[in-house]
Motif scaffolding. Structure first.
Motif, PDB file in Angstrom:
ATOM      1  N   GLY A  91       0.821  -1.193   0.000  1.00  0.00           N
ATOM      2  CA  GLY A  91       0.000   0.000   0.000  1.00  0.00           C
ATOM      3  C   GLY A  91       0.858   1.246   0.000  1.00  0.00           C
ATOM      4  N   PRO A  92       0.224   2.409  -0.082  1.00  0.00           N
ATOM      5  CA  PRO A  92       0.997   3.657  -0.086  1.00  0.00           C
ATOM      6  C   PRO A  92       1.517   3.994   1.314  1.00  0.00           C
ATOM      7  CG  PRO A  92      -1.342   4.144  -0.131  1.00  0.00           C
ATOM      8  CD  PRO A  92      -1.215   2.644  -0.247  1.00  0.00           C
ATOM      9  N   ILE A  93       2.612   4.748   1.359  1.00  0.00           N
ATOM     10  CA  ILE A  93       3.146   5.269   2.615  1.00  0.00           C
ATOM     11  C   ILE A  93       2.199   6.337   3.147  1.00  0.00           C
ATOM     12  CG2 ILE A  93       5.033   6.690   3.561  1.00  0.00           C
ATOM     13  CD1 ILE A  93       5.785   3.808   3.314  1.00  0.00           C
ATOM     14  N   THR A  94       2.044   6.414   4.449  1.00  0.00           N
ATOM     15  CA  THR A  94       1.130   7.385   5.071  1.00  0.00           C
ATOM     16  C   THR A  94       1.899   8.358   5.945  1.00  0.00           C
ATOM     17  OG1 THR A  94       0.727   5.888   6.929  1.00  0.00           O
ATOM     18  CG2 THR A  94      -0.774   5.746   5.045  1.00  0.00           C
ATOM     19  N   GLU A  95       1.199   9.443   6.317  1.00  0.00           N
ATOM     20  CA  GLU A  95       1.737  10.413   7.251  1.00  0.00           C
ATOM     21  C   GLU A  95       1.422   9.973   8.673  1.00  0.00           C
ATOM     22  OE1 GLU A  95       3.608  12.661   6.219  1.00  0.00           O
ATOM     23  OE2 GLU A  95       3.044  13.196   4.175  1.00  0.00           O
ATOM     24  N   THR A 106       5.148   6.799   7.568  1.00  0.00           N
ATOM     25  CA  THR A 106       4.821   5.570   8.308  1.00  0.00           C
ATOM     26  C   THR A 106       4.296   4.507   7.354  1.00  0.00           C
ATOM     27  OG1 THR A 106       2.560   6.327   8.759  1.00  0.00           O
ATOM     28  CG2 THR A 106       4.254   6.893  10.376  1.00  0.00           C
ATOM     29  N   GLY A 107       4.414   3.277   7.792  1.00  0.00           N
ATOM     30  CA  GLY A 107       3.911   2.137   7.018  1.00  0.00           C
ATOM     31  C   GLY A 107       4.139   0.853   7.787  1.00  0.00           C
ATOM     32  N   GLN A 108       3.552  -0.236   7.292  1.00  0.00           N
ATOM     33  CA  GLN A 108       3.696  -1.534   7.951  1.00  0.00           C
ATOM     34  C   GLN A 108       5.046  -2.168   7.639  1.00  0.00           C
ATOM     35  OE1 GLN A 108       1.576  -3.007  10.111  1.00  0.00           O
ATOM     36  NE2 GLN A 108       0.300  -1.159  10.021  1.00  0.00           N
ATOM     37  N   HIS A 109       5.521  -2.011   6.394  1.00  0.00           N
ATOM     38  CA  HIS A 109       6.779  -2.616   5.973  1.00  0.00           C
ATOM     39  C   HIS A 109       7.523  -1.590   5.124  1.00  0.00           C
ATOM     40  CE1 HIS A 109       5.195  -6.500   7.349  1.00  0.00           C
ATOM     41  NE2 HIS A 109       4.083  -6.188   6.700  1.00  0.00           N
ATOM     42  N   PHE A 110       8.852  -1.559   5.271  1.00  0.00           N
ATOM     43  CA  PHE A 110       9.667  -0.596   4.551  1.00  0.00           C
ATOM     44  C   PHE A 110      10.555  -1.318   3.548  1.00  0.00           C
ATOM     45  CE2 PHE A 110       8.922   1.741   8.571  1.00  0.00           C
ATOM     46  CZ  PHE A 110       8.241   2.832   8.031  1.00  0.00           C
ATOM     47  N   LEU A 151      10.156  17.906   6.748  1.00  0.00           N
ATOM     48  CA  LEU A 151      10.041  17.438   8.133  1.00  0.00           C
ATOM     49  C   LEU A 151       9.320  18.457   9.003  1.00  0.00           C
ATOM     50  CD1 LEU A 151      13.506  15.776   8.908  1.00  0.00           C
ATOM     51  CD2 LEU A 151      11.305  14.651   8.574  1.00  0.00           C
ATOM     52  N   ILE A 152       9.624  19.737   8.809  1.00  0.00           N
ATOM     53  CA  ILE A 152       8.951  20.776   9.598  1.00  0.00           C
ATOM     54  C   ILE A 152       7.456  20.775   9.303  1.00  0.00           C
ATOM     55  CG2 ILE A 152       8.765  23.271   9.915  1.00  0.00           C
ATOM     56  CD1 ILE A 152      11.777  23.437   9.497  1.00  0.00           C
ATOM     57  N   GLU A 153       7.100  20.559   8.019  1.00  0.00           N
ATOM     58  CA  GLU A 153       5.682  20.479   7.681  1.00  0.00           C
ATOM     59  C   GLU A 153       5.050  19.236   8.308  1.00  0.00           C
ATOM     60  OE1 GLU A 153       2.324  18.853   5.789  1.00  0.00           O
ATOM     61  OE2 GLU A 153       4.306  18.094   5.241  1.00  0.00           O
ATOM     62  N   GLN A 154       5.757  18.111   8.271  1.00  0.00           N
ATOM     63  CA  GLN A 154       5.209  16.885   8.855  1.00  0.00           C
ATOM     64  C   GLN A 154       5.088  16.975  10.370  1.00  0.00           C
ATOM     65  OE1 GLN A 154       8.131  14.199   6.908  1.00  0.00           O
ATOM     66  NE2 GLN A 154       6.357  12.971   6.308  1.00  0.00           N
ATOM     67  N   SER A 155       5.964  17.726  11.011  1.00  0.00           N
ATOM     68  CA  SER A 155       5.888  17.852  12.474  1.00  0.00           C
ATOM     69  C   SER A 155       4.650  18.614  12.915  1.00  0.00           C
ATOM     70  CB  SER A 155       7.147  18.542  12.996  1.00  0.00           C
ATOM     71  OG  SER A 155       7.183  19.895  12.575  1.00  0.00           O
ATOM     72  N   ASN A 156       3.992  19.285  11.977  1.00  0.00           N
ATOM     73  CA  ASN A 156       2.776  20.036  12.322  1.00  0.00           C
ATOM     74  C   ASN A 156       1.539  19.147  12.323  1.00  0.00           C
ATOM     75  OD1 ASN A 156       1.381  22.375  13.004  1.00  0.00           O
ATOM     76  ND2 ASN A 156       0.954  22.890  10.859  1.00  0.00           N
ATOM     77  N   ARG A 192      -0.075   8.072  17.208  1.00  0.00           N
ATOM     78  CA  ARG A 192       0.580   7.269  18.239  1.00  0.00           C
ATOM     79  C   ARG A 192       1.601   8.119  18.980  1.00  0.00           C
ATOM     80  NH1 ARG A 192       2.687   2.297  14.755  1.00  0.00           N
ATOM     81  NH2 ARG A 192       3.436   4.101  13.556  1.00  0.00           N
ATOM     82  N   LYS A 193       1.782   7.811  20.267  1.00  0.00           N
ATOM     83  CA  LYS A 193       2.718   8.572  21.076  1.00  0.00           C
ATOM     84  C   LYS A 193       4.147   8.435  20.552  1.00  0.00           C
ATOM     85  CE  LYS A 193       4.297   9.359  25.793  1.00  0.00           C
ATOM     86  NZ  LYS A 193       5.710   9.430  25.391  1.00  0.00           N
ATOM     87  N   GLY A 194       4.507   7.233  20.104  1.00  0.00           N
ATOM     88  CA  GLY A 194       5.854   7.042  19.578  1.00  0.00           C
ATOM     89  C   GLY A 194       6.133   7.936  18.388  1.00  0.00           C
ATOM     90  N   ASP A 195       5.126   8.106  17.507  1.00  0.00           N
ATOM     91  CA  ASP A 195       5.300   8.996  16.368  1.00  0.00           C
ATOM     92  C   ASP A 195       5.393  10.449  16.813  1.00  0.00           C
ATOM     93  OD1 ASP A 195       5.284   6.894  14.617  1.00  0.00           O
ATOM     94  OD2 ASP A 195       3.142   7.018  14.184  1.00  0.00           O
ATOM     95  N   ALA A 196       4.652  10.815  17.857  1.00  0.00           N
ATOM     96  CA  ALA A 196       4.733  12.185  18.368  1.00  0.00           C
ATOM     97  C   ALA A 196       6.120  12.486  18.925  1.00  0.00           C
ATOM     98  CB  ALA A 196       3.672  12.401  19.445  1.00  0.00           C
ATOM     99  N   ASP A 197       6.694  11.529  19.653  1.00  0.00           N
ATOM    100  CA  ASP A 197       8.055  11.722  20.161  1.00  0.00           C
ATOM    101  C   ASP A 197       9.061  11.818  19.019  1.00  0.00           C
ATOM    102  OD1 ASP A 197       7.038  11.605  22.717  1.00  0.00           O
ATOM    103  OD2 ASP A 197       7.457   9.467  22.969  1.00  0.00           O
ATOM    104  N   LEU A 198       8.848  11.003  17.987  1.00  0.00           N
ATOM    105  CA  LEU A 198       9.744  11.052  16.825  1.00  0.00           C
ATOM    106  C   LEU A 198       9.620  12.392  16.109  1.00  0.00           C
ATOM    107  CD1 LEU A 198      11.758   9.519  15.055  1.00  0.00           C
ATOM    108  CD2 LEU A 198       9.810   8.643  13.739  1.00  0.00           C
TER     109      LEU A 198
END
Length: 807
Positions: free
Chosen positions: A208-212, A227-231, A303-308, A313-319
């Protein structure tokens, strides 16, 4: 801290003798030759524990070492065994028995393990260069379907850090090109899942496609925040490329642009041409390093745009927060190396600061943002005061309990002091009560940092208020404790919270009548000294047993030393007088933490003498206050160290040679006050209300009275009579109830010495009140000069009468 079972295993590993170890190695040799199964894994784990747990290098059998190297390079060896072999060989490094080479590794995963062992050797045989050259050989020959570089990029990053000068220009260009490809051209489709499950179907394995991070389908190129299930392989390389990007950008140009990159850009900084050139770089054929900078700039902007985006998930927020910090740091490097990036970056970062002001949890990003504007604000003519106000006002007030943030803010202030202009330095100095919140809550790890920062915070305008703040620092810790607990519900407080045991403290903290005291203690800006300290200490007294308060109290003496060392460099007469008075006042008004008062008194007593030495006129100018201070017997028992220093200063500096305003009447007043005090403490018997006087105070009082009498010779008969009585009293049986035998002997010896000097008043005046010439070191080193000669003469004269002296 290890558990009891772990401690037992470590103890056993350290106690194994060499004979037993050699026998164990023989068993490992047999296993590695015959069976690379679970038994070999278990044996290698035990061997790793043995070589890791001991501080000295373990000597292993050469056959065992050779087999470990062979197993590491064996193509069919299980990965777990290879990892263990590499770990054991690294623990043995440096070693002369290693014959490893990256050329022997059959694939990139094993090459990374071999390289980790070689890099641990310390470059004794140019291992770093050989590893780097081998990795670049793989990098040059790699085709799209060739070996994976995922395992080699971390090793290559290590090589660049250890020996950056070993890379050639064509190699740096090659890696820059590859980094551009990995950063900008990674796939935006997810990878295929691992096949082989019973329920796996062709439909389930469709990528599938990569997601934000918020779940939306990614509409732009892949980044570490996708993000995604497999890279896929190139997506993993994208992540690793970003992790080493800043270090690689700084490669060969740690301080700024390299010779190749600068060209004439220094002339374009701040001009219209730089803006135009920035817009046209995409259409020009750029060198590899400049192409990499363009790719890095676009990556960081994304990255700055994605951080907005709001992470699911909390792990993604910390990342998000971690990547935001790294993106700002990379943009700072880019703008330092190529000023044309600056004007494309400023608008983005100003908008980012506006967002950070309302985004909880993004405090760490404020520091690199402030660093960026500190480095580039002047070139871009951008007012960045709001960022520094955020850094110095909101962060300490709201996040004083975050130890990592506290350390980073203080290090930011220390490291950037040379870059602060007068205005920013003024903001920093006025914010010292706020910065002290970090210190009050995290005093053990931050004490040394604040000792280095204090000289930059203190000036003539803040010295008095800062001294008050330092002396009340444990009170600030207690108040912060109450502030933190008052904002949380009782169920959220731990059972060991001191405020649970002392509800009166929380009630006082919330009491409107006490709000003024606590608001001043928790102020964010310098605003003058506090009043009603006694009431504040009483309200916070139940918190004095809190462990954090006790830790803070232990740090105050070192901070006071640093404070006075800085103040003494610029203090004028008025400030010195003000600080001396403050020492006398606050020595009797301290928060009652165990051992705190005694430690602080030791510092205050020594610093009072230092202030008097800097300004000898203090004793004359503060005559009324000092007379009042020495006139109270209670001061001897409550603050003996400070009292002793004050009495010594009176005897040392109450002289016309130190201040022409000194009169005989002043000397007589001090003499009578000290004489009455000495009589009272020596004639009265110790009791519960009035404990015995320390012998140091007695000897200092006698010495000071003798000094004053040598300057007003009409007082010599009175002092001589009193000293004779003191000598007799020290020898009598009554002294045993007041002083120990050693203390009584010290008092008797001092009284005898002072009596001998007073028998020749001119010599006594010469010794007790030396001129400036006598204070020169040669009067103490040369035995033929005046002072040693005078002392020898007095000794010889009094020897004739020594047989007539009682005792």
């Amino acid at each position: 801290m290890f558990t009891a079972a772990a401690e037992s295993l470590l103890h056993q590993a350290r106690e194994i003798q060499d004979e037993e170890l050699q026998g164990f190695c023989s068993r490992i040799i047999k296993l590695l030759r015959e069976d690379l199964g679970p038994a070999a894994v278990d044996a290698l784990q035990r061997l790793f524990l043995i070589v890791w747990a001991t501080k000295y290098p373990r000597r292993l059998d050469k056959t065992c070492v050779d087999l470990l190297q062979a197993t590491l390079c064996l193509p069919t060896c299980p990965e777990q065994l290879q990892v263990l072999c590499a770990a054991i060989l690294r623990e043995m490094s440096p070693s002369d028995s290693l014959t490893l080479s990256c050329d022997r590794a059959p694939n990139t995963r094993q090459m990374s393990l071999v390289a980790s062992v070689l890099l641990a050797q310390g470059d004794r045989r140019q291992e770093v260069r050989s590893v780097g050259q081998r990795i670049f050989t793989v990098l040059e020959s790699r085709q799209p379907e060739g070996p994976s570089l995922r395992h080699l990029l971390p090793v290559l990053s290590k090589v660049v850090g250890l020996a950056p000068g070993t890379l050639q220009e064509d190699q740096t260009d090659l890696l820059s090109k590859r980094l551009v490809d990995w950063l900008r051209h990674a796939s935006v489709q997810q990878g295929l899942p691992h096949s082989g499950g019973f329920f796996s179907t062709p439909r389930a394995r469709q990528p599938g496609p990569i997601t934000e991070v918020d779940g939306a389908v990614a509409s732009d190129f892949f980044t570490v925040l996708s993000t995604g299930q497999h890279f896929t392989e190139d997506q993993w390389l994208n992540v690793q490329a970003f992790s080493m990007l800043r270090a690689w950008l700084l490669h060969k140009s740690p301080e700024g642009p390299s010779t190749l990159d600068t060209d004439d850009k220094s002339e374009l900084e701040g001009s219209t041409l730089s803006v135009l050139s920035a817009a046209s770089t995409a259409t020009r054929l750029l060198p590899p390093r400049e192409r990499l900078r363009e790719a890095a700039f676009e990556y960081c902007q994304r990255l700055i745009e994605q951080s907005n985006r709001r992470a699911l998930r909390k792990g993604d927020a910390d990342l998000q927060k971690a990547c935001l910090v790294e993106a700002i740091l990379i943009l700072d490097v880019l703008c330092r190396q190529d000023p044309s990036f600056l004007y494309r970056t400023l608008s983005c970062l100003k908008a980012l600061h506006t967002r950070l002001g309302t985004d909880p949890g993004s405090e760490r990003a404020v520091l690199p943002l402030a660093q960026f504007f500190l480095n580039h604000g002047e070139a871009a003519a951008v007012g960045s005061e709001a960022i520094y106000q955020h850094l110095l006002t909101r962060l300490p007030s709201e996040h004083f309990h975050n130890p990592m943030l506290a350390f980073e803010v203080i290090r930011f202030c220390r490291d950037n002091l040379p870059l602060f202009d007068l205005h920013l330095l003024g903001i920093l100095k006025s914010s010292f009560p706020n910065l002290f919140k970090f210190l009050a809550w995290n005093s053990p790890p931050l004490t040394s940092e604040f000792v280095g920062l204090l000289p930059a915070l203190v000036d003539a305008g803040t010295a008095v208020e800062m001294l008050h703040t330092l002396l009340d620092l444990p009170c600030l810790t207690a108040a912060l404790h109450l502030q933190l607990r008052s904002s949380s519900s009782p169920s959220e407080r731990p059972l060991w919270d001191a405020s649970l045991r002392t509800p009166s403290c929380l009630e006082a903290f919330r009491d409107p009548q006490c709000q003024g005291l606590f608001q001043h203690l928790l102020r964010t800006k310098a605003s003058g000294s506090a009043q009603r300290l006694t009431l504040l200490h009483q309200l916070l007294q139940p918190m004095a047993s809190c462990a954090r308060v006790a830790q803070c109290a232990e740090a105050v003496p070192a901070l006071l030393q640093a404070f006075f060392s800085a103040v003494i460099q610029f203090a004028d007469r008025a400030l010195t007088t003000q600080l001396a008075l403050l020492l006398l006042e606050r020595s009797d008004s301290l928060y009652q933490v165990p051992q705190y008062e005694a430690r602080v008194h030791r510092v205050l007593s020594s610093q009072f003498l230092a202030l008097c030495q800097r300004n000898p006129s203090l004793v004359v100018e503060l005559a009324r206050e000092l007379l009042e201070f020495v006139g109270s017997v209670s001061n001897i028992h409550s603050r003996a160290g400070v009292f002793t220093s004050v009495v010594w200063a009176i005897g040392e500096y109450l002289s016309v040679t130190c201040d022409r305003r000194c009169t005989v009447e002043q000397i007589n007043k001090f003499f009578e006050a000290l004489e009455a005090l000495l009589f009272e403490v020596t004639q009265s018997r110790p009791s519960a209300d009035q404990p015995r006087c320390p012998p140091q105070v007695v000897t200092v009082l006698m010495t000071t009275l003798t000094k004053l009498a040598s300057r007003s010779q009409d007082l010599i008969p009175r002092v001589s009579l009193f000293l004779s009585k003191m000598r007799t009293l020290a020898q009598g049986p009554a002294s045993s109830s007041t002083h120990s035998e050693e203390d009584a002997e010290a008092i008797r010896i001092r009284a005898t010495e002072l009596l001998n000097l007073l028998k020749m008043p001119s010599v006594a005046q010469f010794v007790f009140t030396p001129s400036a010439e006598v204070c020169h070191p040669r009067y103490h080193r040369d035995t033929n000069t005046s002072l040693p000669l005078a002392l020898r003469m007095v000794s010889r004269l009094v020897e004739k009468e020594s047989s007539l002296l009682p005792g």
